[in-house]
Structures are given as structure tokens and as C-alpha cells.
Design a protein around this motif. Sequence first.
Motif, PDB file in Angstrom:
ATOM      1  N   ARG A   1     -11.091  25.930  29.929  1.00 20.17           N
ATOM      2  CA  ARG A   1     -11.394  24.814  29.040  1.00 20.17           C
ATOM      3  C   ARG A   1     -12.413  23.889  29.697  1.00 20.17           C
ATOM      4  NH1 ARG A   1      -5.915  21.038  29.306  1.00 20.17           N
ATOM      5  NH2 ARG A   1      -6.070  20.468  31.517  1.00 20.17           N
TER       6      ARG A   1
ATOM      7  N   HIS B   1     -15.350  10.543  24.322  1.00 21.09           N
ATOM      8  CA  HIS B   1     -15.294  10.450  22.862  1.00 21.09           C
ATOM      9  C   HIS B   1     -15.590  11.798  22.212  1.00 21.09           C
ATOM     10  CE1 HIS B   1     -15.858   8.676  18.847  1.00 21.09           C
ATOM     11  NE2 HIS B   1     -16.891   9.493  18.740  1.00 21.09           N
TER      12      HIS B   1
ATOM     13  N   LEU C   1     -12.809  14.403  22.831  1.00 21.25           N
ATOM     14  CA  LEU C   1     -11.596  14.087  22.072  1.00 21.25           C
ATOM     15  C   LEU C   1     -11.818  14.325  20.583  1.00 21.25           C
ATOM     16  CD1 LEU C   1      -8.703  12.982  22.323  1.00 21.25           C
ATOM     17  CD2 LEU C   1      -9.643  10.692  21.959  1.00 21.25           C
ATOM     18  N   ALA C   2     -12.945  13.879  20.060  1.00 23.91           N
ATOM     19  CA  ALA C   2     -13.215  14.011  18.629  1.00 23.91           C
ATOM     20  C   ALA C   2     -13.388  15.472  18.218  1.00 23.91           C
ATOM     21  CB  ALA C   2     -14.461  13.214  18.258  1.00 23.91           C
ATOM     22  N   SER C   3     -13.867  16.299  19.127  1.00 25.77           N
ATOM     23  CA  SER C   3     -14.097  17.708  18.797  1.00 25.77           C
ATOM     24  C   SER C   3     -12.806  18.512  18.740  1.00 25.77           C
ATOM     25  CB  SER C   3     -15.024  18.337  19.840  1.00 25.77           C
ATOM     26  OG  SER C   3     -14.346  18.535  21.077  1.00 25.77           O
ATOM     27  N   GLU C   4     -11.736  17.949  19.314  1.00 24.23           N
ATOM     28  CA  GLU C   4     -10.433  18.618  19.381  1.00 24.23           C
ATOM     29  C   GLU C   4     -10.490  19.911  20.190  1.00 24.23           C
ATOM     30  OE1 GLU C   4      -8.931  19.001  15.388  1.00 24.23           O
ATOM     31  OE2 GLU C   4      -8.492  16.860  15.245  1.00 24.23           O
ATOM     32  N   ARG C   5     -11.491  20.035  21.053  1.00 24.09           N
ATOM     33  CA  ARG C   5     -11.534  21.165  21.982  1.00 24.09           C
ATOM     34  C   ARG C   5     -10.491  20.961  23.071  1.00 24.09           C
ATOM     35  NH1 ARG C   5     -17.081  20.305  20.883  1.00 24.09           N
ATOM     36  NH2 ARG C   5     -18.324  22.207  20.561  1.00 24.09           N
ATOM     37  N   PRO C   6      -9.904  22.031  23.576  1.00 24.95           N
ATOM     38  CA  PRO C   6      -9.091  21.897  24.787  1.00 24.95           C
ATOM     39  C   PRO C   6      -9.986  21.398  25.925  1.00 24.95           C
ATOM     40  CG  PRO C   6      -8.736  24.038  23.761  1.00 24.95           C
ATOM     41  CD  PRO C   6      -9.910  23.421  23.062  1.00 24.95           C
ATOM     42  N   HIS C   7      -9.576  20.369  26.621  1.00 26.22           N
ATOM     43  CA  HIS C   7     -10.424  19.823  27.670  1.00 26.22           C
ATOM     44  C   HIS C   7      -9.599  18.955  28.605  1.00 26.22           C
ATOM     45  CE1 HIS C   7     -10.206  16.324  24.964  1.00 26.22           C
ATOM     46  NE2 HIS C   7     -10.479  15.606  26.048  1.00 26.22           N
TER      47      HIS C   7
ATOM     48  N   GLU D   1     -14.905   3.812  17.715  1.00 23.15           N
ATOM     49  CA  GLU D   1     -13.597   3.845  18.370  1.00 23.15           C
ATOM     50  C   GLU D   1     -12.662   2.788  17.778  1.00 23.15           C
ATOM     51  OE1 GLU D   1     -14.530   3.513  22.523  1.00 23.15           O
ATOM     52  OE2 GLU D   1     -14.903   5.671  22.726  1.00 23.15           O
TER      53      GLU D   1
END
Length: 427
Positions: A251, A270, A273-279, A403
Motif C-alpha cells: 500500500r 487529504h 484519505l479522500a481517495s480511500e486507497r489503503p495507505h 476539510e
Amino acid sequence: MAPMTTVGEQMHALVERLYPLCRSITGDGVRATLEIVGEYVPLQVHEVPTGTQVLDWTVPQEWNIRDAYIADTAGNRVVDFAASSLHVLGYSVPVAATMPLTELRGHLHTLPDHPTWVPYRTSYYTPEWGFCLAQETLDALPDGEYEVRIDSTLTDGHLTYAEHVVPGQVPDEVIVSCHVCHPSLANDNLAGIAVATFLARALAERTPWYTYRFLFAPGTIGAITWLARNAERMEQVKHGLVLACAGDPGRLTYKQSRRGDAEIDRVMRHVLLASERPHSVTEFTPYGYDERQFCSPGFDLGVGSLSRTPYAGYPEYHTSADNPDFVSPEAMADTLAVCREAFGVLDRNRRYLNLSPYGEPQLGRRGLYDSLGGRSDAKQAQLAMLWVLSLSDGEHSLLDVSERSGLPFDTVAVAAGALRGAGLIKA
């Protein structure tokens, strides 16, 4: 007609092309690498002479290698540089000798826990020589005499690095840095080069707000050299990102700048988080890649680092298992997409001033409500306009608006554009 290749496949093809080259912190391998990258984006190549003082460091002698091997008494090469540039200790001094295996063992490097892998080892600033090989190869060597040959040179020459600039609407700069000093390591080196190269091409398709300066330089000494030669320009550098380990299946990981609250830190948090990728987002540490040079207290630049699995965080790190099969077009394309999304936010993240701050201006009279038409997100777009007007006090950025309101940054940016076009706000 041949099928169209995806950008991920094009990046992977670049990785495969660069993989065989023997790179180090200086030498012809770096030049050959930059020559290939220069086929994709124009580069300004710099040559800095050996002995040049760069901050607390000195540009070292240039290292080049033509051949290296260990051969048995029958002349069979049991370890061969021609098979992989990892087989030689980086910066090995020349050697031509015959010695027993018992003596040779002191110059051999293996990975007992991964007996089929070859490690990557260097000795940049200490005159040593050595070979790296698989543990299973070493275990199979019978006692006896071996011919040892390293045909290398360490001479006064140059350190080589390159820059590519994507002009922006303002001279303020974003630095994008990747290291070009590792030999055959696909993730820890080449994937970052590939993503940086294709990111530069993508940015050139539009006129970005910031000027983007891409640095292709050897790790540590290259960044230090660039900083030493550009110290007077540091006020122009507003943001920065170091790219490394950009193609493995893990990830995404963003390592924050030393400041921790730099604008690039906020933007990357931002976007991820906004992309909803696992990170994951990690705190700054003074260990890693060249972010530690850019963030050193004298410069204190807002430079973070983006990778997938961080350095030393995967077993294949600095081994022959970090090969082109370990990186994927999909992972590199995902890393590239995040960079493009982040710089899209960074370029549009301005502070505005409400030119009609006393009460709410009449949006309908200016056709702003009508412009929404029958859009399914009309209510969200209208709300975004109201939020932008409310927080356009010269202190809040569009990222602050996004935000605080919980609205997507793109929606907020579009609303700001409409309000600016109607003469209600100014940057």
C-alpha cells in the motif's frame, strides 16, 4: 495494428530497459541512465568535478567498471559481473589475484536467510573490494584456488545529475526528486525514476500553476551537491516530493516532511484519505532517502516522501529479488495517479478574498445558480459556493474549505472558479 499500451506498461518497459545498467553514485552507468530518460523528457545534465566541496562533503572520485569475476582453476566463472551488476561490491577497487577460498571468503557477501538471492552492497567512501553472490552458490564452491578479477577504475572525474523543468504560471517551484545510483534494483530506484519521468510528461500536457523541477541524482551526495549549488534559490522552493520504492505491491506510504505541517503534508494526507486507497502516513525520521537532505534544519524545506512499501520494509529490498517481476504496471500507475491528484490539489490550493463580505451576495442575480442547471450535484455545488464565500478572508485556503466543509476539493475548486469569474472573490 499493435495494441495501445497503458502508461503503467510504458513505465514498466522503462524499468526493464534500465535494469541491466550498472549504476553507482558516479560513472558511466549514471550517464547511460540519464541518456535513456532523456529520450522521454529533455534533461539538463550537470557534471561536477571530483574534489568539489559541497556543503560538508566532497565530490568523490568517479567509479567505472568493465568486468569482474571469480573463476575456478578450470576457468569457469562461478561469479560473473556480466550476469548481474549486483555481483560486485559497489565502488570496488581493482583487483587481479589468485587466492584460496579461505581467504576469498572475507570478501564475499551473501544472504543466508535467502540462499537464492544476491545482496546489494557498496563501499563508497572506504577503499575495499568484494563480490556479492547467492548463499547456495557459495555453499557449492569447493575449497581450492580461485582467480579474482575486478576491472574497475577510481579516478578523478565527475558526479553526474540531471534536471527537467516543467514551466509554471509562477516561478515558485515544486521539487520532485528520485535517486539514480542503484544498479539492478527495480523497485528501490527504477520505479521511482519511471514514475518521475511520466509525471513530468503528464504535467507538461497542461500549464501548471507552480514550476516543477525534477531532479535525477545519485542518493545523498547528489542531493547535497544540488543543494550546495542552488542554496541561493531555496526561497523559490515551496514544496517537494521524493519518489522511491514506487512499484511494489504494497500500500502507499507517505512520509511527512520534518515540519510535519508543510502544505505538501496536508495535501498528501487529504488526497490519500479522500481517495480511500489503503495507505499509511508516517512521521518524519532523519533516515531514509533524500528528504532528509532537503529537510535538514539549515534548509528546512517542505519536502515529503512517497513510496509504496518503505525502504527496508520488504524482504526483497536491496537484493536480486527486487527485479522487474517484483514491480507491476498497476502499482506504478497507481503511484503516478496519486502524484497527479496531489499536484492537482497543490496547484489549485489558493487563498481568496471575498469582495462582497457584508452579508451573502446575491448569487442568482449573477447567474451562478442558473449555471448549475439540472446537475445532480447542484445542491453540493451551491453549498460549496457558500463555504468558499464564508472562508474567503485571505487566511483560509481551498483545502481548508474542503476539510472544514467535508466537500470534495474538486467541488470547492470549481465553486471558487465560478465565484472568481463572477467577480465575487480574488486571489
